[in-house]
Design a protein around this motif. Structure first.
Motif, PDB file in Angstrom:
ATOM      1  N   LEU A  92       0.814  -1.215   0.000  1.00 34.77           N
ATOM      2  CA  LEU A  92       0.000   0.000   0.000  1.00 34.77           C
ATOM      3  C   LEU A  92       0.853   1.274   0.000  1.00 34.77           C
ATOM      4  CD1 LEU A  92      -2.847  -1.117   2.442  1.00 34.77           C
ATOM      5  CD2 LEU A  92      -2.883  -1.044  -0.060  1.00 34.77           C
ATOM      6  N   HIS A  93       2.158   1.104  -0.160  1.00 33.90           N
ATOM      7  CA  HIS A  93       3.095   2.221  -0.237  1.00 33.90           C
ATOM      8  C   HIS A  93       3.825   2.208  -1.582  1.00 33.90           C
ATOM      9  CE1 HIS A  93       2.392   1.982   4.093  1.00 33.90           C
ATOM     10  NE2 HIS A  93       2.953   3.161   4.235  1.00 33.90           N
ATOM     11  N   ILE A 139      -0.423   4.722  -4.690  1.00 32.10           N
ATOM     12  CA  ILE A 139      -0.346   6.180  -4.548  1.00 32.10           C
ATOM     13  C   ILE A 139      -1.182   6.858  -5.629  1.00 32.10           C
ATOM     14  CG2 ILE A 139       1.222   8.156  -4.625  1.00 32.10           C
ATOM     15  CD1 ILE A 139       3.359   6.208  -3.361  1.00 32.10           C
ATOM     16  N   ALA A 140      -1.209   6.290  -6.830  1.00 25.77           N
ATOM     17  CA  ALA A 140      -2.041   6.841  -7.907  1.00 25.77           C
ATOM     18  C   ALA A 140      -3.522   6.781  -7.524  1.00 25.77           C
ATOM     19  CB  ALA A 140      -1.795   6.085  -9.210  1.00 25.77           C
ATOM     20  N   VAL A 141      -3.929   5.696  -6.877  1.00 19.43           N
ATOM     21  CA  VAL A 141      -5.315   5.580  -6.402  1.00 19.43           C
ATOM     22  C   VAL A 141      -5.591   6.640  -5.345  1.00 19.43           C
ATOM     23  CG1 VAL A 141      -6.957   4.097  -5.169  1.00 19.43           C
ATOM     24  CG2 VAL A 141      -5.512   3.138  -6.976  1.00 19.43           C
ATOM     25  N   TYR A 142      -4.631   6.839  -4.435  1.00 19.15           N
ATOM     26  CA  TYR A 142      -4.818   7.847  -3.374  1.00 19.15           C
ATOM     27  C   TYR A 142      -4.986   9.234  -3.981  1.00 19.15           C
ATOM     28  CZ  TYR A 142      -2.644   4.018  -0.744  1.00 19.15           C
ATOM     29  OH  TYR A 142      -2.324   2.790  -0.218  1.00 19.15           O
ATOM     30  N   ARG A 149     -12.347  13.253  -0.741  1.00 25.19           N
ATOM     31  CA  ARG A 149     -11.204  14.175  -0.789  1.00 25.19           C
ATOM     32  C   ARG A 149     -10.373  14.188   0.485  1.00 25.19           C
ATOM     33  NH1 ARG A 149     -13.172  19.248  -3.096  1.00 25.19           N
ATOM     34  NH2 ARG A 149     -13.078  17.936  -4.943  1.00 25.19           N
ATOM     35  N   LEU A 150     -11.009  14.331   1.640  1.00 24.37           N
ATOM     36  CA  LEU A 150     -10.233  14.415   2.884  1.00 24.37           C
ATOM     37  C   LEU A 150      -9.492  13.115   3.171  1.00 24.37           C
ATOM     38  CD1 LEU A 150     -12.672  16.493   5.074  1.00 24.37           C
ATOM     39  CD2 LEU A 150     -10.420  17.188   4.270  1.00 24.37           C
ATOM     40  N   PHE A 151     -10.129  11.984   2.904  1.00 31.13           N
ATOM     41  CA  PHE A 151      -9.461  10.702   3.076  1.00 31.13           C
ATOM     42  C   PHE A 151      -8.270  10.599   2.121  1.00 31.13           C
ATOM     43  CE2 PHE A 151      -9.464   5.981   2.147  1.00 31.13           C
ATOM     44  CZ  PHE A 151      -8.768   5.636   3.287  1.00 31.13           C
ATOM     45  N   GLY A 152      -8.467  10.985   0.867  1.00 30.88           N
ATOM     46  CA  GLY A 152      -7.378  10.965  -0.116  1.00 30.88           C
ATOM     47  C   GLY A 152      -6.226  11.869   0.291  1.00 30.88           C
ATOM     48  N   ILE A 153      -6.558  13.046   0.783  1.00 27.78           N
ATOM     49  CA  ILE A 153      -5.513  13.970   1.258  1.00 27.78           C
ATOM     50  C   ILE A 153      -4.757  13.335   2.418  1.00 27.78           C
ATOM     51  CG2 ILE A 153      -5.121  16.183   2.423  1.00 27.78           C
ATOM     52  CD1 ILE A 153      -7.442  17.296   0.668  1.00 27.78           C
ATOM     53  N   GLY A 154      -5.478  12.685   3.323  1.00 24.31           N
ATOM     54  CA  GLY A 154      -4.825  12.004   4.443  1.00 24.31           C
ATOM     55  C   GLY A 154      -3.872  10.924   3.972  1.00 24.31           C
ATOM     56  N   LEU A 155      -4.270  10.170   2.949  1.00 24.33           N
ATOM     57  CA  LEU A 155      -3.402   9.128   2.398  1.00 24.33           C
ATOM     58  C   LEU A 155      -2.158   9.737   1.756  1.00 24.33           C
ATOM     59  CD1 LEU A 155      -6.216   6.937   0.832  1.00 24.33           C
ATOM     60  CD2 LEU A 155      -4.692   6.235   2.695  1.00 24.33           C
ATOM     61  N   ILE A 156      -2.334  10.822   1.015  1.00 16.57           N
ATOM     62  CA  ILE A 156      -1.190  11.485   0.377  1.00 16.57           C
ATOM     63  C   ILE A 156      -0.251  12.067   1.432  1.00 16.57           C
ATOM     64  CG2 ILE A 156      -0.510  13.418  -1.113  1.00 16.57           C
ATOM     65  CD1 ILE A 156      -1.609  10.997  -2.673  1.00 16.57           C
ATOM     66  N   ILE A 157      -0.813  12.691   2.469  1.00 16.96           N
ATOM     67  CA  ILE A 157       0.016  13.206   3.564  1.00 16.96           C
ATOM     68  C   ILE A 157       0.834  12.067   4.160  1.00 16.96           C
ATOM     69  CG2 ILE A 157      -0.053  14.125   5.927  1.00 16.96           C
ATOM     70  CD1 ILE A 157      -2.556  15.737   5.025  1.00 16.96           C
ATOM     71  N   HIS A 158       0.190  10.934   4.385  1.00 21.34           N
ATOM     72  CA  HIS A 158       0.869   9.774   4.966  1.00 21.34           C
ATOM     73  C   HIS A 158       2.056   9.349   4.086  1.00 21.34           C
ATOM     74  CE1 HIS A 158       0.879   6.038   7.414  1.00 21.34           C
ATOM     75  NE2 HIS A 158       1.494   5.575   6.339  1.00 21.34           N
ATOM     76  N   ILE A 159       1.822   9.250   2.794  1.00 23.76           N
ATOM     77  CA  ILE A 159       2.885   8.842   1.863  1.00 23.76           C
ATOM     78  C   ILE A 159       4.014   9.871   1.844  1.00 23.76           C
ATOM     79  CG2 ILE A 159       3.402   8.540  -0.596  1.00 23.76           C
ATOM     80  CD1 ILE A 159       2.105   6.070   0.702  1.00 23.76           C
ATOM     81  N   VAL A 160       3.677  11.153   1.804  1.00 23.06           N
ATOM     82  CA  VAL A 160       4.707  12.203   1.790  1.00 23.06           C
ATOM     83  C   VAL A 160       5.539  12.143   3.066  1.00 23.06           C
ATOM     84  CG1 VAL A 160       5.072  14.710   1.865  1.00 23.06           C
ATOM     85  CG2 VAL A 160       3.499  13.728   0.189  1.00 23.06           C
ATOM     86  N   LEU A 161       4.894  11.982   4.212  1.00 23.34           N
ATOM     87  CA  LEU A 161       5.637  11.896   5.469  1.00 23.34           C
ATOM     88  C   LEU A 161       6.509  10.644   5.519  1.00 23.34           C
ATOM     89  CD1 LEU A 161       2.943  13.167   7.981  1.00 23.34           C
ATOM     90  CD2 LEU A 161       4.991  14.373   7.207  1.00 23.34           C
TER      91      LEU A 161
END
Length: 107
Positions: free
Chosen positions: A64-65, A70-73, A83-95
């Motif tokens: 999932l990383h 990430i394209a799905v996120y 949107r908010l869930f997707g943003i949370g997933l992207i934040i997680h990946i960036v961090l």
């Protein structure tokens, strides 16, 4: 647990909180919780042996990383309902990517 790991976990809660406060203040708590749900992707760590390895980069290692996930996120950031869930997933990946960089930089 190292100071880097503790700081990394702190950022996973603090960054969504700051964004929720800045952009969705009227519904801060629900926005923050929806972004915190991005932590759900860490369930893929349960597939690894060992489950937790302090110096292992999650990006590209756990299913999932990976780039397809990430394209799905990123796609989840488009519809308003996700949107908010997707943003949370992207934040997680960036961090997680920043943490990988810190590991490789020797910090």
């Amino acid at each position: 647990m190292s100071a880097r790991a503790i700081f990394h976990l702190f950022l996973h809660a603090a960054v969504p909180a700051v964004l929720a406060w800045m952009f969705w203040r009227k519904r801060f708590m629900s926005a923050w919780v929806l972004m915190l749900l991005g932590w759900i992707i860490d369930l893929d760590h349960l597939l690894a042996d060992p489950i937790y390895a302090p110096n292992r980069c999650s990006i590209g290692f756990h299913p999932l990383h990976t780039a397809p996930a990430i394209a799905v996120y990123a796609g989840l950031c488009v519809p308003k309902k996700t949107r908010l869930f997707g943003i949370g997933l992207i934040i997680h990946i960036v961090l997680d990517a920043i943490d990988c960089w810190w590991m490789h930089a020797g910090r």
